[in-house]
Design a protein around this motif. Structure first.
Motif, PDB file in Angstrom:
ATOM      1  N   ARG A 229      -6.716 -36.862  -5.996  1.00 21.17           N
ATOM      2  CA  ARG A 229      -7.734 -37.037  -7.008  1.00 21.17           C
ATOM      3  C   ARG A 229      -7.162 -36.560  -8.336  1.00 21.17           C
ATOM      4  NH1 ARG A 229     -12.454 -32.764  -5.628  1.00 21.17           N
ATOM      5  NH2 ARG A 229     -10.938 -31.150  -5.906  1.00 21.17           N
ATOM      6  N   ARG A 230      -7.616 -37.132  -9.431  1.00 19.48           N
ATOM      7  CA  ARG A 230      -7.084 -36.799 -10.753  1.00 19.48           C
ATOM      8  C   ARG A 230      -7.409 -35.348 -11.082  1.00 19.48           C
ATOM      9  NH1 ARG A 230      -4.876 -38.977 -15.058  1.00 19.48           N
ATOM     10  NH2 ARG A 230      -5.637 -38.575 -17.159  1.00 19.48           N
ATOM     11  N   PRO A 231      -6.383 -34.566 -11.490  1.00 22.88           N
ATOM     12  CA  PRO A 231      -6.619 -33.148 -11.761  1.00 22.88           C
ATOM     13  C   PRO A 231      -7.538 -32.947 -12.958  1.00 22.88           C
ATOM     14  CG  PRO A 231      -4.402 -33.785 -12.416  1.00 22.88           C
ATOM     15  CD  PRO A 231      -4.969 -34.930 -11.662  1.00 22.88           C
ATOM     16  N   GLU A 232      -8.335 -31.879 -12.926  1.00 22.28           N
ATOM     17  CA  GLU A 232      -9.278 -31.591 -14.004  1.00 22.28           C
ATOM     18  C   GLU A 232      -8.639 -30.763 -15.115  1.00 22.28           C
ATOM     19  OE1 GLU A 232     -12.630 -29.731 -12.234  1.00 22.28           O
ATOM     20  OE2 GLU A 232     -13.177 -31.463 -11.002  1.00 22.28           O
ATOM     21  N   HIS A 233      -7.598 -30.004 -14.796  1.00 17.80           N
ATOM     22  CA  HIS A 233      -6.985 -29.143 -15.805  1.00 17.80           C
ATOM     23  C   HIS A 233      -6.248 -29.992 -16.842  1.00 17.80           C
ATOM     24  CE1 HIS A 233      -4.532 -25.992 -17.619  1.00 17.80           C
ATOM     25  NE2 HIS A 233      -5.349 -25.100 -17.055  1.00 17.80           N
ATOM     26  N   ASP A 234      -6.475 -29.703 -18.122  1.00 16.61           N
ATOM     27  CA  ASP A 234      -5.944 -30.539 -19.196  1.00 16.61           C
ATOM     28  C   ASP A 234      -4.415 -30.586 -19.194  1.00 16.61           C
ATOM     29  OD1 ASP A 234      -6.273 -32.049 -21.749  1.00 16.61           O
ATOM     30  OD2 ASP A 234      -5.204 -30.316 -22.554  1.00 16.61           O
ATOM     31  N   ILE A 235      -3.762 -29.428 -19.017  1.00 20.35           N
ATOM     32  CA  ILE A 235      -2.298 -29.399 -19.044  1.00 20.35           C
ATOM     33  C   ILE A 235      -1.715 -30.201 -17.888  1.00 20.35           C
ATOM     34  CG2 ILE A 235      -0.285 -27.896 -18.718  1.00 20.35           C
ATOM     35  CD1 ILE A 235      -1.674 -25.789 -20.366  1.00 20.35           C
ATOM     36  N   VAL A 236      -2.269 -29.997 -16.700  1.00 16.60           N
ATOM     37  CA  VAL A 236      -1.770 -30.720 -15.522  1.00 16.60           C
ATOM     38  C   VAL A 236      -2.005 -32.206 -15.679  1.00 16.60           C
ATOM     39  CG1 VAL A 236      -1.943 -30.951 -13.017  1.00 16.60           C
ATOM     40  CG2 VAL A 236      -2.158 -28.692 -14.074  1.00 16.60           C
ATOM     41  N   ARG A 237      -3.154 -32.570 -16.232  1.00 11.97           N
ATOM     42  CA  ARG A 237      -3.453 -33.994 -16.411  1.00 11.97           C
ATOM     43  C   ARG A 237      -2.490 -34.627 -17.409  1.00 11.97           C
ATOM     44  NH1 ARG A 237      -8.450 -33.362 -17.001  1.00 11.97           N
ATOM     45  NH2 ARG A 237      -8.614 -33.441 -19.283  1.00 11.97           N
ATOM     46  N   ARG A 238      -2.183 -33.922 -18.501  1.00 13.48           N
ATOM     47  CA  ARG A 238      -1.245 -34.450 -19.497  1.00 13.48           C
ATOM     48  C   ARG A 238       0.153 -34.598 -18.917  1.00 13.48           C
ATOM     49  NH1 ARG A 238      -0.059 -31.249 -23.457  1.00 13.48           N
ATOM     50  NH2 ARG A 238      -1.416 -29.463 -23.054  1.00 13.48           N
ATOM     51  N   ASP A 241       0.121 -37.572 -16.555  1.00 13.21           N
ATOM     52  CA  ASP A 241       0.105 -38.822 -17.318  1.00 13.21           C
ATOM     53  C   ASP A 241       1.497 -39.145 -17.855  1.00 13.21           C
ATOM     54  OD1 ASP A 241      -2.566 -39.200 -16.858  1.00 13.21           O
ATOM     55  OD2 ASP A 241      -3.225 -38.409 -18.800  1.00 13.21           O
ATOM     56  N   HIS A 242       2.207 -38.126 -18.314  1.00 18.09           N
ATOM     57  CA  HIS A 242       3.571 -38.349 -18.811  1.00 18.09           C
ATOM     58  C   HIS A 242       4.496 -38.809 -17.684  1.00 18.09           C
ATOM     59  CE1 HIS A 242       7.199 -37.752 -21.230  1.00 18.09           C
ATOM     60  NE2 HIS A 242       7.721 -37.168 -20.170  1.00 18.09           N
ATOM     61  N   VAL A 243       4.367 -38.166 -16.525  1.00 18.67           N
ATOM     62  CA  VAL A 243       5.195 -38.531 -15.375  1.00 18.67           C
ATOM     63  C   VAL A 243       4.926 -39.973 -14.967  1.00 18.67           C
ATOM     64  CG1 VAL A 243       5.575 -38.098 -12.919  1.00 18.67           C
ATOM     65  CG2 VAL A 243       5.442 -36.175 -14.515  1.00 18.67           C
ATOM     66  N   THR A 244       3.659 -40.345 -14.919  1.00 20.82           N
ATOM     67  CA  THR A 244       3.278 -41.695 -14.508  1.00 20.82           C
ATOM     68  C   THR A 244       3.773 -42.743 -15.499  1.00 20.82           C
ATOM     69  OG1 THR A 244       1.290 -40.801 -13.446  1.00 20.82           O
ATOM     70  CG2 THR A 244       1.325 -43.159 -13.881  1.00 20.82           C
ATOM     71  N   ALA A 245       3.734 -42.407 -16.783  1.00 16.96           N
ATOM     72  CA  ALA A 245       4.136 -43.367 -17.811  1.00 16.96           C
ATOM     73  C   ALA A 245       5.643 -43.464 -17.962  1.00 16.96           C
ATOM     74  CB  ALA A 245       3.512 -42.980 -19.148  1.00 16.96           C
ATOM     75  N   LEU A 256       9.320 -30.807 -18.209  1.00 15.68           N
ATOM     76  CA  LEU A 256       7.861 -30.931 -18.177  1.00 15.68           C
ATOM     77  C   LEU A 256       7.187 -29.705 -18.786  1.00 15.68           C
ATOM     78  CD1 LEU A 256       7.294 -32.531 -14.638  1.00 15.68           C
ATOM     79  CD2 LEU A 256       7.262 -33.666 -16.872  1.00 15.68           C
ATOM     80  N   ALA A 257       7.757 -28.534 -18.536  1.00 13.30           N
ATOM     81  CA  ALA A 257       7.195 -27.312 -19.120  1.00 13.30           C
ATOM     82  C   ALA A 257       7.301 -27.351 -20.640  1.00 13.30           C
ATOM     83  CB  ALA A 257       7.915 -26.097 -18.556  1.00 13.30           C
ATOM     84  N   ALA A 258       8.416 -27.872 -21.145  1.00 10.49           N
ATOM     85  CA  ALA A 258       8.590 -27.980 -22.597  1.00 10.49           C
ATOM     86  C   ALA A 258       7.568 -28.943 -23.192  1.00 10.49           C
ATOM     87  CB  ALA A 258      10.013 -28.434 -22.913  1.00 10.49           C
ATOM     88  N   ARG A 265       7.330 -21.213 -14.995  1.00 10.97           N
ATOM     89  CA  ARG A 265       6.567 -20.490 -13.978  1.00 10.97           C
ATOM     90  C   ARG A 265       5.079 -20.800 -14.079  1.00 10.97           C
ATOM     91  NH1 ARG A 265       6.728 -13.877 -13.080  1.00 10.97           N
ATOM     92  NH2 ARG A 265       5.274 -13.826 -11.323  1.00 10.97           N
ATOM     93  N   HIS A 266       4.567 -20.814 -15.322  1.00  7.51           N
ATOM     94  CA  HIS A 266       3.142 -21.088 -15.507  1.00  7.51           C
ATOM     95  C   HIS A 266       2.812 -22.524 -15.126  1.00  7.51           C
ATOM     96  CE1 HIS A 266      -0.886 -20.566 -16.930  1.00  7.51           C
ATOM     97  NE2 HIS A 266      -0.755 -21.410 -17.948  1.00  7.51           N
ATOM     98  N   LEU A 267       3.702 -23.463 -15.497  1.00  6.51           N
ATOM     99  CA  LEU A 267       3.455 -24.858 -15.139  1.00  6.51           C
ATOM    100  C   LEU A 267       3.458 -25.028 -13.621  1.00  6.51           C
ATOM    101  CD1 LEU A 267       3.108 -27.825 -15.959  1.00  6.51           C
ATOM    102  CD2 LEU A 267       5.600 -28.029 -15.882  1.00  6.51           C
ATOM    103  N   THR A 268       4.422 -24.411 -12.959  1.00  7.43           N
ATOM    104  CA  THR A 268       4.493 -24.524 -11.503  1.00  7.43           C
ATOM    105  C   THR A 268       3.209 -24.007 -10.863  1.00  7.43           C
ATOM    106  OG1 THR A 268       6.898 -24.319 -11.499  1.00  7.43           O
ATOM    107  CG2 THR A 268       5.750 -23.802  -9.439  1.00  7.43           C
ATOM    108  N   ARG A 269       2.717 -22.869 -11.372  1.00 11.41           N
ATOM    109  CA  ARG A 269       1.483 -22.300 -10.809  1.00 11.41           C
ATOM    110  C   ARG A 269       0.310 -23.250 -11.013  1.00 11.41           C
ATOM    111  NH1 ARG A 269      -2.886 -19.896 -12.510  1.00 11.41           N
ATOM    112  NH2 ARG A 269      -2.207 -19.835 -14.693  1.00 11.41           N
ATOM    113  N   LEU A 270       0.208 -23.829 -12.213  1.00 10.27           N
ATOM    114  CA  LEU A 270      -0.901 -24.738 -12.500  1.00 10.27           C
ATOM    115  C   LEU A 270      -0.828 -26.007 -11.645  1.00 10.27           C
ATOM    116  CD1 LEU A 270      -1.128 -24.573 -16.412  1.00 10.27           C
ATOM    117  CD2 LEU A 270      -2.758 -23.635 -14.760  1.00 10.27           C
TER     118      LEU A 270
END
Length: 339
Positions: A229-238, A241-245, A256-258, A265-270
């Motif tokens: 299901r599409r993630p609700e968190h804004d950072i994860v969703r962005r 979307d970048h990965v998909t595009a 991706l973290a940049a 570390r924060h991106l991995t956790r999210l």
């Protein structure tokens, strides 16, 4: 009618091996069963009968008392025979699944009858959560088995002696067959027909049912296109979307973290929190989605698709497809286009 007659004519020109041998099949039900678990098996075998030179399956629906049962959809289904009245020698014993599987597995009278019939049956099978009943009867101990993906963890915890694999559509371990959820029963029945009569009879049955010709047993139960299901968190969703595009871009966790403006570390956790998987695995699945779509919707060579979706080579893409789908990209393209 003409199409049906032609289908029958084509199929009966060369009867399958064992066409004259009657195989006794008993499908077991109980209150709270899933109707599709029963119908997918019985309708497939019945059509195999009608498409052969002579009927080869004697099919009965049995309950413990011989009385009808209430399906989990609320419909009533009549039984043809009581389990204690079924003679001991069967070709195939099939236990249905459904929301009532836990209560059925806890009934010692039902389990006793399953054990009795299984001892002399050439083939024993379960559909969906019917695996719980086979497990309660001790028939899956030491074996690899599957069930509906939603109930796989529950089955594994309750019966640690079983090697539960939640991914495949169906699993054969010796004479014991188990299948995934609901419509996987159709794939299971087609596998029975192919094993008994050959691939050609199974192909005609699949055509008669207007369904996809038997999916490989080790293909994933859940399509990768519907499971997340599409993630609700804004950072994860962005990030997603970048990965998909841009599946062919640098999609390392560092990059991706940049892009997200956070630490690795924060991106991995999210990403783990909101998708259930680390960034690298999320990227691999997104690339597989893009490759699968391109395979079905374009005529591009496999090597071109691999490059455009971030895989180093056609061989890398092939290995990824075999791991996820259980089939190579060329097979995936062929069967999904036929479908």
């Amino acid at each position: 009618m003409a199409a049906s007659e032609n289908l029958l004519e084509q199929t009966t020109r060369t009867p399958s091996p064992g066409a004259g041998h009657r195989r006794r099949v008993v499908v077991v039900g109980y209150d709270g069963l899933e109707l599709l678990d029963v119908a997918s098996v019985t309708s497939s075998l019945d059509l195999a009968n009608r498409l052969g030179a002579t009927p080869t399956y004697d099919i009965q629906f049995a309950t413990l008392s011989g009385q009808g049962v209430r399906c989990d959809s609320g419909l009533d289904l009549h039984a043809q025979v009581a389990l204690p009245d079924v003679p001991g020698t069967l070709h195939t014993l099939v236990v249905s699944g459904g929301l009532g599987h836990a209560a059925a597995a806890a009934d010692p009278r039902l389990i006793s009858q399953i054990q009795r019939l299984a001892r002399t049956s050439s083939r024993v099978a379960s559909v969906c959560t019917g695996a719980t009943i086979l497990a309660a009867a001790g028939l899956l101990n030491g074996r690899r088995a599957t069930t509906h993906w939603h109930h796989a963890d529950e089955l594994a915890r309750a019966y640690p002696a079983i090697r539960v694999d939640p991914a495949p559509i169906y699993v054969q371990d010796g004479r014991i067959w188990t299948s995934g959820g609901v419509t996987a029963a159709l794939d299971l029945a087609l596998a029975f027909i192919e094993a008994d009569h050959g691939a050609e009879r199974a192909r005609w049955v699949a055509m008669g049912l207007v369904t996809y010709l038997q999916r490989p047993g080790n293909q994933a139960q859940m399509s990768m296109f519907i499971r997340a299901r599409r993630p609700e968190h804004d950072i994860v969703r962005r990030v997603l979307d970048h990965v998909t595009a841009h599946p062919d871009a640098d999609l390392s966790t560092t990059r991706l973290a940049a892009i997200a403006g956070v630490s690795e570390r924060h991106l991995t956790r999210l990403v783990v929190e909101h998708t259930g998987q680390p960034p690298a695995r999320m990227v691999r699945h997104a690339r597989l989605q893009a490759a699968a779509t391109a395979l079905v919707t374009t005529d591009r060579p496999i090597s071109s698709i691999a490059k455009a979706t971030g895989f180093r080579s056609a061989e890398t893409l092939r290995q990824a497809f075999n791991t996820w789908f259980g089939i190579p990209p060329t097979h995936y393209r062929n069967v999904h286009r036929r479908r």
